[in-house]
Write an enzyme that holds these catalytic residues in place. Structure first.
Site, PDB file in Angstrom:
ATOM      1  N   LYS A  50      -2.309   5.181   9.421  1.00 25.38           N
ATOM      2  CA  LYS A  50      -2.497   3.953   8.645  1.00 25.38           C
ATOM      3  C   LYS A  50      -3.977   3.706   8.368  1.00 25.38           C
ATOM      4  O   LYS A  50      -4.796   3.664   9.291  1.00 25.38           O
ATOM      5  CB  LYS A  50      -1.892   2.780   9.410  1.00 25.38           C
ATOM      6  CG  LYS A  50      -1.878   1.457   8.659  1.00 25.38           C
ATOM      7  CD  LYS A  50      -1.207   0.397   9.531  1.00 25.38           C
ATOM      8  CE  LYS A  50      -1.110  -0.950   8.846  1.00 25.38           C
ATOM      9  NZ  LYS A  50      -0.495  -1.957   9.748  1.00 25.38           N
ATOM     10  N   CYS A  90       2.945  -0.376   5.952  1.00 24.31           N
ATOM     11  CA  CYS A  90       2.886  -1.839   6.012  1.00 24.31           C
ATOM     12  C   CYS A  90       1.712  -2.451   5.243  1.00 24.31           C
ATOM     13  O   CYS A  90       1.756  -2.548   4.024  1.00 24.31           O
ATOM     14  CB  CYS A  90       2.899  -2.306   7.473  1.00 24.31           C
ATOM     15  SG  CYS A  90       3.412  -4.039   7.681  1.00 24.31           S
ATOM     16  N   GLU A  96       7.991   0.767  10.610  1.00 29.42           N
ATOM     17  CA  GLU A  96       6.782   0.798  11.432  1.00 29.42           C
ATOM     18  C   GLU A  96       7.126   0.444  12.885  1.00 29.42           C
ATOM     19  O   GLU A  96       7.964  -0.412  13.149  1.00 29.42           O
ATOM     20  CB  GLU A  96       5.792  -0.222  10.873  1.00 29.42           C
ATOM     21  CG  GLU A  96       4.447  -0.283  11.585  1.00 29.42           C
ATOM     22  CD  GLU A  96       3.517  -1.321  10.988  1.00 29.42           C
ATOM     23  OE1 GLU A  96       2.292  -1.141  11.112  1.00 29.42           O
ATOM     24  OE2 GLU A  96       4.007  -2.314  10.403  1.00 29.42           O
TER      25      GLU A  96
END
Length: 265
Positions: free
Chosen positions: A110, A151, A40
């Site tokens: 995300k 993440c 990331e």
């Protein structure tokens, strides 16, 4: 299928971060990787005031990794970057995946944003500057079907179950997982996602200290569909390899068909 998870320590020098990323991709290609995965925010992890200007998915960031994929003849998962968002105050945290010819093969924004208050440890509100994505992404990469995530998504098992139901055989997690949570939660969560969805998991993390006062856990790893860690990075910048065995995945799903036996969802 050989994969490489690339672990780095991005800081506030974007040019240097990209230089290191390219070096890691070259090492991955030299080691025979078909697919390399970066963490990331691969291009910048520093103070907000120094952050690079957000870019579209066909900007300089994309061109850099498209060139790397084409020149190295390898699939490249370019971690994530700040994509131009829906308004001047918000970006998207976006993954781009490039094929061996340098073509953009997949995009993921995300979904779950890191809004956390841990007294005395961390106060972080990703949603203040990032807009969540709304779509899951599956991507055919040779023998694999990749399910994409980033993440903090890792803490939301329903995302990965949907990806598995839709056909994923490999779950990818680029991350900048914080040290104080990573040492207790990173590996257990990754192994759980592998076991419950009977998928390989490829997790590429940032490692070490970053500005401002942020330390990432690292421990990039590859986990097989039984939940076994088959490759684990040491606590340094580098490349870690693993070979994915899809016959083993099929055998696990056939002999312990928990994914097929689900009753809900």
């Amino acid at each position: 299928m050989r994969v490489a998870v690339c672990q780095l320590n991005a800081r506030d020098d974007r040019a240097d971060n990209l230089r290191v990323a390219r070096t890691l991709l070259e090492r991955a290609a030299a080691g025979g990787a078909d697919l390399a995965v970066l963490p990331e925010y691969v291009d910048y992890l520093g103070r907000a005031e120094g952050a690079p200007k957000p870019e579209p998915i066909d900007g300089e960031f994309a061109a850099f990794f498209a060139d790397a994929a084409r020149e190295l003849g390898m699939w490249v998962h370019a971690g994530s970057f700040h994509e131009v968002g829906p308004d001047p105050e918000h970006t998207y945290n976006t993954t781009l995946v490039f094929d061996r010819q340098g073509g953009l093969a997949g995009t993921y924004r995300k979904i779950h944003l890191y809004d956390v208050e841990i007294p005395g440890r961390v106060s972080y509100h990703e949603s203040a500057t990032v807009t969540p994505g709304t779509q899951t992404t599956l991507l055919d990469v040779e023998e694999a079907v990749l399910g994409l995530s980033i993440c903090y998504d890792l803490r939301f098992p329903e995302l990965y179950r949907q990806l598995a139901i839709d056909g994923a055989t490999v779950l990818v997690v680029p991350a900048a997982f914080m040290l104080h949570t990573g040492r207790d939660h990173w590996e257990p969560l990754l192994r759980a996602r592998a076991i419950e969805n009977q998928c390989y998991v490829l997790a590429a993390g940032q490692v070490g200290n970053h500005d401002p006062d942020r330390t990432c856990f690292g421990r990039s790893m590859v986990i097989d569909p039984w939940g076994t860690v088959v490759a684990l990075a040491p606590d340094v910048v580098g490349v870690t390899f693993a070979d994915l065995d899809f016959a083993r995945l099929a055998e696990i799903r056939a002999t312990l068909p928990s994914l097929a036996n689900r009753r809900l969802g």
